[in-house]
Design a protein around this motif. Structure first.
Motif, PDB file in Angstrom:
ATOM      1  N   GLU A  92       0.867  -1.178   0.000  1.00  0.00           N
ATOM      2  CA  GLU A  92       0.000   0.000   0.000  1.00  0.00           C
ATOM      3  C   GLU A  92       0.908   1.235   0.000  1.00  0.00           C
ATOM      4  O   GLU A  92       1.958   1.242   0.650  1.00  0.00           O
ATOM      5  CB  GLU A  92      -0.860  -0.022   1.285  1.00  0.00           C
ATOM      6  CG  GLU A  92      -1.898   1.065   1.354  1.00  0.00           C
ATOM      7  CD  GLU A  92      -3.165   0.723   0.592  1.00  0.00           C
ATOM      8  OE1 GLU A  92      -3.174  -0.225  -0.222  1.00  0.00           O
ATOM      9  OE2 GLU A  92      -4.162   1.425   0.791  1.00  0.00           O
ATOM     10  N   ILE A  93       0.519   2.296  -0.715  1.00  0.00           N
ATOM     11  CA  ILE A  93       1.340   3.508  -0.725  1.00  0.00           C
ATOM     12  C   ILE A  93       1.147   4.278   0.583  1.00  0.00           C
ATOM     13  O   ILE A  93       0.025   4.551   0.994  1.00  0.00           O
ATOM     14  CB  ILE A  93       1.022   4.377  -1.955  1.00  0.00           C
ATOM     15  CG1 ILE A  93       1.510   3.648  -3.216  1.00  0.00           C
ATOM     16  CG2 ILE A  93       1.694   5.752  -1.843  1.00  0.00           C
ATOM     17  CD1 ILE A  93       1.217   4.366  -4.520  1.00  0.00           C
ATOM     18  N   LEU A  94       2.265   4.575   1.245  1.00  0.00           N
ATOM     19  CA  LEU A  94       2.220   5.277   2.538  1.00  0.00           C
ATOM     20  C   LEU A  94       2.503   6.768   2.397  1.00  0.00           C
ATOM     21  O   LEU A  94       2.073   7.568   3.207  1.00  0.00           O
ATOM     22  CB  LEU A  94       3.228   4.660   3.507  1.00  0.00           C
ATOM     23  CG  LEU A  94       3.006   3.180   3.859  1.00  0.00           C
ATOM     24  CD1 LEU A  94       4.109   2.701   4.780  1.00  0.00           C
ATOM     25  CD2 LEU A  94       1.652   2.964   4.505  1.00  0.00           C
ATOM     26  N   ALA A  95       3.248   7.145   1.366  1.00  0.00           N
ATOM     27  CA  ALA A  95       3.575   8.550   1.147  1.00  0.00           C
ATOM     28  C   ALA A  95       3.830   8.796  -0.331  1.00  0.00           C
ATOM     29  O   ALA A  95       4.382   7.951  -1.024  1.00  0.00           O
ATOM     30  CB  ALA A  95       4.795   8.944   1.965  1.00  0.00           C
ATOM     31  N   GLU A  96       3.400   9.971  -0.780  1.00  0.00           N
ATOM     32  CA  GLU A  96       3.598  10.343  -2.181  1.00  0.00           C
ATOM     33  C   GLU A  96       4.428  11.607  -2.258  1.00  0.00           C
ATOM     34  O   GLU A  96       4.231  12.525  -1.474  1.00  0.00           O
ATOM     35  CB  GLU A  96       2.233  10.631  -2.829  1.00  0.00           C
ATOM     36  CG  GLU A  96       1.486   9.389  -3.225  1.00  0.00           C
ATOM     37  CD  GLU A  96       0.133   9.721  -3.843  1.00  0.00           C
ATOM     38  OE1 GLU A  96      -0.321  10.865  -3.720  1.00  0.00           O
ATOM     39  OE2 GLU A  96      -0.448   8.804  -4.435  1.00  0.00           O
TER      40      GLU A  96
ATOM     41  N   ILE B 204       0.186   9.432   3.643  1.00  0.00           N
ATOM     42  CA  ILE B 204      -1.135   8.831   3.493  1.00  0.00           C
ATOM     43  C   ILE B 204      -1.453   7.916   4.677  1.00  0.00           C
ATOM     44  O   ILE B 204      -2.595   7.840   5.114  1.00  0.00           O
ATOM     45  CB  ILE B 204      -1.206   8.091   2.149  1.00  0.00           C
ATOM     46  CG1 ILE B 204      -1.079   9.129   1.023  1.00  0.00           C
ATOM     47  CG2 ILE B 204      -2.515   7.304   2.009  1.00  0.00           C
ATOM     48  CD1 ILE B 204      -0.706   8.565  -0.310  1.00  0.00           C
ATOM     49  N   GLY B 205      -0.444   7.252   5.181  1.00  0.00           N
ATOM     50  CA  GLY B 205      -0.666   6.379   6.330  1.00  0.00           C
ATOM     51  C   GLY B 205      -0.945   7.186   7.589  1.00  0.00           C
ATOM     52  O   GLY B 205      -0.927   8.421   7.577  1.00  0.00           O
ATOM     53  N   HIS B 206      -1.185   6.503   8.681  1.00  0.00           N
ATOM     54  CA  HIS B 206      -1.469   7.129   9.962  1.00  0.00           C
ATOM     55  C   HIS B 206      -0.148   7.482  10.635  1.00  0.00           C
ATOM     56  O   HIS B 206       0.660   6.606  10.901  1.00  0.00           O
ATOM     57  CB  HIS B 206      -2.296   6.169  10.824  1.00  0.00           C
ATOM     58  CG  HIS B 206      -2.634   6.741  12.152  1.00  0.00           C
ATOM     59  ND1 HIS B 206      -3.642   7.665  12.322  1.00  0.00           N
ATOM     60  CD2 HIS B 206      -2.100   6.530  13.380  1.00  0.00           C
ATOM     61  CE1 HIS B 206      -3.714   7.978  13.611  1.00  0.00           C
ATOM     62  NE2 HIS B 206      -2.796   7.309  14.282  1.00  0.00           N
ATOM     63  N   ILE B 207       0.073   8.784  10.923  1.00  0.00           N
ATOM     64  CA  ILE B 207       1.334   9.216  11.539  1.00  0.00           C
ATOM     65  C   ILE B 207       1.320   8.902  13.028  1.00  0.00           C
ATOM     66  O   ILE B 207       0.444   9.342  13.765  1.00  0.00           O
ATOM     67  CB  ILE B 207       1.581  10.721  11.294  1.00  0.00           C
ATOM     68  CG1 ILE B 207       1.686  11.002   9.785  1.00  0.00           C
ATOM     69  CG2 ILE B 207       2.850  11.172  12.027  1.00  0.00           C
ATOM     70  CD1 ILE B 207       1.746  12.472   9.422  1.00  0.00           C
TER      71      ILE B 207
END
Ligand SMILES: [Zn+2]
Length: 60
Positions: free
Chosen positions: A39-43, A52-55
């Protein structure tokens, strides 16, 4: 002297899909994927990456 705002940082994020926790670079120039489920976590945005993920935590 001014404080440098655009400091590079490492951010601990949690993948919303598989709950994997991963440390990523906040100014990554390439998309960061979850090592477990891809899954992409950051762009990349040109400046700081869009997380994009939960920090969970920001590490300096
Ligand atoms: Zn994942």
């Amino acid at each position: 002297m001014k404080t440098q705002e655009l400091k590079s940082k490492f951010i601990k994020v949690r993948c919303e899909k598989c709950k994997n926790e991963q440390i990523i670079f906040s100014k990554s120039a390439t998309p960061v994927k979850c090592l477990v489920c891809s899954e992409i976590l950051a762009e990349p945005t040109g400046g700081a990456a869009k997380i994009i993920g939960h920090i969970l935590e920001v590490l300096s």
